[in-house]
Scaffold this motif. Sequence first.
Motif: not given
Length: 91
Positions: A1-14, A26-34
Amino acid sequence: MITSGLCAFYFSCRANKNMRLPIVGYAVIIGIMVSASFLTTLDIIIAAIMFAVSDMFVARDRFIKPSSKNALLITPLYFGAQALFAFSVSI
């Protein structure tokens, strides 16, 4: 979930402002899936991670740097993940 959150932050800022909330959702959903995959078998864990990584390259292609090189990583990761998911159902 931490990786998913970091990716969400990185991509959403751009991304454009109107895409930030969908990216985070979407990142939350993928994080839950993983995360949920770790309660199952090894083939599903690997498939879930491959799927998440392929989606990271899709996001990179859409929000950071469009490149045909991304497809070289997206395609085998995505279809490999789908094959593993399908294989896991058949056993």
